[in-house]
Design a protein around this motif. Sequence first.
Motif, mmCIF file in Angstrom:
data_model
loop_
_atom_site.group_PDB
_atom_site.id
_atom_site.type_symbol
_atom_site.label_atom_id
_atom_site.label_comp_id
_atom_site.label_asym_id
_atom_site.label_seq_id
_atom_site.Cartn_x
_atom_site.Cartn_y
_atom_site.Cartn_z
ATOM 1 N N LEU A 64 22.810 7.037 51.385
ATOM 2 C CA LEU A 64 23.247 8.272 52.036
ATOM 3 C C LEU A 64 24.750 8.182 52.301
ATOM 4 N N PRO A 65 25.594 8.506 51.297
ATOM 5 C CA PRO A 65 27.043 8.400 51.474
ATOM 6 C C PRO A 65 27.526 9.234 52.665
ATOM 7 N N ALA A 66 28.553 8.726 53.321
ATOM 8 C CA ALA A 66 29.049 9.366 54.538
ATOM 9 C C ALA A 66 29.502 10.801 54.294
ATOM 10 N N ASP A 67 30.101 11.073 53.116
ATOM 11 C CA ASP A 67 30.612 12.421 52.875
ATOM 12 C C ASP A 67 29.511 13.431 52.583
ATOM 13 N N LEU A 68 28.282 12.934 52.340
ATOM 14 C CA LEU A 68 27.155 13.832 52.098
ATOM 15 C C LEU A 68 26.198 13.919 53.283
ATOM 16 N N ALA A 69 26.417 13.067 54.304
ATOM 17 C CA ALA A 69 25.458 12.978 55.408
ATOM 18 C C ALA A 69 25.287 14.319 56.123
ATOM 19 N N GLY A 70 26.418 14.981 56.449
ATOM 20 C CA GLY A 70 26.317 16.249 57.163
ATOM 21 C C GLY A 70 25.586 17.306 56.359
ATOM 22 N N LEU A 71 25.840 17.323 55.038
ATOM 23 C CA LEU A 71 25.182 18.295 54.164
ATOM 24 C C LEU A 71 23.675 18.048 54.107
ATOM 25 N N VAL A 72 23.274 16.788 53.957
ATOM 26 C CA VAL A 72 21.855 16.449 53.868
ATOM 27 C C VAL A 72 21.134 16.783 55.178
ATOM 28 N N ILE A 73 21.740 16.434 56.304
ATOM 29 C CA ILE A 73 21.116 16.706 57.609
ATOM 30 C C ILE A 73 20.976 18.211 57.833
ATOM 31 N N GLY A 74 22.048 18.960 57.517
ATOM 32 C CA GLY A 74 21.981 20.414 57.670
ATOM 33 C C GLY A 74 20.937 21.043 56.771
ATOM 34 N N ALA A 75 20.840 20.557 55.522
ATOM 35 C CA ALA A 75 19.862 21.111 54.588
ATOM 36 C C ALA A 75 18.435 20.815 55.038
ATOM 37 N N LEU A 76 18.185 19.597 55.536
ATOM 38 C CA LEU A 76 16.840 19.237 56.008
ATOM 39 C C LEU A 76 16.432 20.091 57.199
ATOM 40 N N PHE A 77 17.401 20.416 58.070
ATOM 41 C CA PHE A 77 17.082 21.212 59.251
ATOM 42 C C PHE A 77 16.768 22.657 58.874
ATOM 43 N N ILE A 78 17.465 23.189 57.878
ATOM 44 C CA ILE A 78 17.287 24.607 57.536
ATOM 45 C C ILE A 78 16.143 24.822 56.546
ATOM 46 N N LEU A 79 15.700 23.753 55.829
ATOM 47 C CA LEU A 79 14.632 23.898 54.841
ATOM 48 C C LEU A 79 13.354 24.520 55.412
ATOM 49 N N PRO A 80 12.890 24.119 56.605
ATOM 50 C CA PRO A 80 11.671 24.744 57.148
ATOM 51 C C PRO A 80 11.792 26.251 57.362
ATOM 52 N N PHE A 81 12.998 26.743 57.609
ATOM 53 C CA PHE A 81 13.168 28.192 57.786
ATOM 54 C C PHE A 81 12.786 28.942 56.513
ATOM 55 N N LEU A 82 13.056 28.315 55.360
ATOM 56 C CA LEU A 82 12.682 28.937 54.096
ATOM 57 C C LEU A 82 11.191 28.800 53.820
ATOM 58 N N LEU A 83 10.619 27.663 54.203
ATOM 59 C CA LEU A 83 9.235 27.369 53.846
ATOM 60 C C LEU A 83 8.209 27.956 54.801
ATOM 61 N N PHE A 84 8.532 28.004 56.091
ATOM 62 C CA PHE A 84 7.501 28.290 57.088
ATOM 63 C C PHE A 84 7.776 29.493 57.987
ATOM 64 N N SER A 85 8.868 30.209 57.775
ATOM 65 C CA SER A 85 9.154 31.359 58.634
ATOM 66 C C SER A 85 8.067 32.424 58.536
ATOM 67 N N ALA A 86 7.562 32.666 57.325
ATOM 68 C CA ALA A 86 6.544 33.707 57.150
ATOM 69 C C ALA A 86 5.297 33.389 57.955
ATOM 70 N N THR A 87 4.855 32.138 57.895
ATOM 71 C CA THR A 87 3.677 31.720 58.672
ATOM 72 C C THR A 87 3.966 31.798 60.166
ATOM 73 N N SER A 88 5.178 31.422 60.556
ATOM 74 C CA SER A 88 5.549 31.445 61.975
ATOM 75 C C SER A 88 5.493 32.850 62.540
ATOM 76 N N GLY A 89 5.946 33.839 61.754
ATOM 77 C CA GLY A 89 5.899 35.224 62.215
ATOM 78 C C GLY A 89 4.475 35.691 62.460
ATOM 79 N N GLN A 90 3.558 35.299 61.599
ATOM 80 C CA GLN A 90 2.153 35.672 61.789
ATOM 81 C C GLN A 90 1.590 35.052 63.069
ATOM 82 N N LEU A 91 1.895 33.775 63.280
ATOM 83 C CA LEU A 91 1.390 33.097 64.480
ATOM 84 C C LEU A 91 1.921 33.757 65.751
ATOM 85 N N ALA A 92 3.192 34.174 65.724
ATOM 86 C CA ALA A 92 3.791 34.795 66.909
ATOM 87 C C ALA A 92 3.202 36.163 67.199
ATOM 88 N N ASP A 93 2.702 36.860 66.171
ATOM 89 C CA ASP A 93 2.035 38.141 66.397
ATOM 90 C C ASP A 93 0.580 37.959 66.833
#
Length: 649
Positions: A64-93
């Motif tokens: 995990l090179p230092a110059d890519l660390a911020g990009l990898v961490i940010g991408a991992l955090f935002i990935l669930p928004f793409l994968l699970f937002s639709a299911t989350s909206g149903q659960l909240a309703d």
Amino acid sequence: MSHTIANPEMPAATAHPEGGQFALMGQRRFAPFFWTQFLGAANDNLFKFAFTVLVTYQLQVQWLPADLAGLVIGALFILPFLLFSATSGQLADKLDRRQMIIWLKRAEVGIMAIAALGFFIDNIPVLLACIFLMGLQSTVFGPVKFAYLPQHLSERELTGGNGMVEMGTFVAILLGNVAGGLIIAVPEIGAHHVGFTCVGLAILGRVASHHIPASPAMDGSLKINWNPLTETWANLKLARQTPVVFRSVLGISWMWFFGAVFLSLFPAFAKDVLHGDEQVASLLLVVFSIGIGTGSLLCEVLSRRHVEIGLVPVGAIGMSVFSVDLYFATRGLPPASGLGLGAFVADTAHWRVLADLALLSLFAGLYSVPMYALIQMRSQPTHRARIIAANNILNALFMIASALLAGALLGAGFTIPQMFLFVGLANAVVAFYIFMLVPEYLLRFVAWVASRFVYRFKVQGDEHIPSRGAAVLVCNHVSFVDAVLLMAASPRPIRFLMDHRIFKVPVLGWLFKLARAIPIAPQQEDPQAYETAFEAAAQVLREGDLLAIFPEGAITKDGKLQPFKGGIMKILERAQADGVAVPVIPMALNNLWGSFFSRVETLDGEQTAMVRPFRRGWFNRVGLNVGAPADAISVTPAGLHQRVGVLLA
């Protein structure tokens, strides 16, 4: 202070709000929720930033090179928004939102306990897994967060409540980043203290969530579709059913695109353009966050406690103006290297840069908060959370697109100031496109400007304008801008039944066509147009919208209230035949006679308008008095005339 009509989703105790947005902080229906989301946002960012610093400066991780660390961490955090937002909206309703928040805060405590272990043993894979899990927890929380507010706040509180949440979120992000950087920097034990702090914040958030009031499910019978692709498409289709909601979703997603460019470029901008050190980069983040928070809080003041989407064009204009000026502010900066915070601030050449950054972020707050409030107010309660989930998906996609485009442009030789110039100009183009697609933004902007800068406009009794359902608004007719002022007074769009001749007036005619006003001609002049107008008016009421009519039939020639014609009765009879319950709301515009847009008698006895612009000076005081609704069955033209006359007095 006026009271409001109760929101049918709200408990009875909250039907009559007092005070402004800061008064909400003393009420159980808002304060525990605010602190729950504040602590969650602070924890997310403290964890992410401390982890980024850890792998960038302290641990050497070969894979995990230092110059890519911020990009990898940010991408991992935002990935669930793409994968699970639709299911989350149903659960909240489908589920009780209070219980969902409590479950999510329990999960946060568990995730942060695992993360603390990862910090203790310097286990990078464990910490990366926790980043993904915290992203998942935030994904599920997002639809709950924005669907909770309209369930507990009235229309008059919605803008202020969203402003407080938006301000709190950016302050939490700022504090989380600052605290994460400071704590992880403590020699030898910094990582341990980060773990303890993350667990502590999670526990505090769990305690705060316990005090959130009950928030019953909006659609308990909803059958969950676990396929994220088909459900994402279904959510987007739900949003598109209401064009103004869908365009607002696109507008918010563009704002995240816009903001992501600035946030991602701050470190390089501070180092390569401003010649500052890490503290200067932190200062840029502080200024940006304070600007967003200030703009968010100003929304309630500027909107008079309504959902005022007229502020959106104001925000868009400011975002473009100060982004472009930021480009020019960076030209000709004195050569320097490694400036510390004190030296950077001491040089007055940098003040313009900071002012531009503060103002463009302030206007971004004015731009985004009304859009969030509009989505909440105009979405159907039964699937509001799913529409917010669709918004979150598009936000994530736009942020990813922002990173890809920024990388491509920088690779093509763009400088960072040129990037700011590009997004500023692009923002103007995108905003213009959205406002042309949804004229309501532009119309509300014109009404907002007219009611604050042309006139000093005071509204009394606006709580009588219903927040939902069909109604007929009946008002006296004094000037060519009566309809514009009524637009400014109503939180909802109004369709107007207007004399066909007013559509020939330059500018105003175009404006009323944009507002989809219904032209009506006298029956003896054009019988077909007369009938077409009444059918269009009946359709407005069938669709549950507001219809406004000026029963005098024309602008008064002497400033006095003229007799009411019988057209109002024809409208109400059609509504009753359609089975539509239609309250009639009497209104009276006062002190408009003699102003620029009203008629005035010239020396030769002719009636004319829009001459001698400043004949009454600047900022004329005008007002609108709104009366209590009348039952359509008991209404007569003479009775309405009397009620409007009383309001005029």
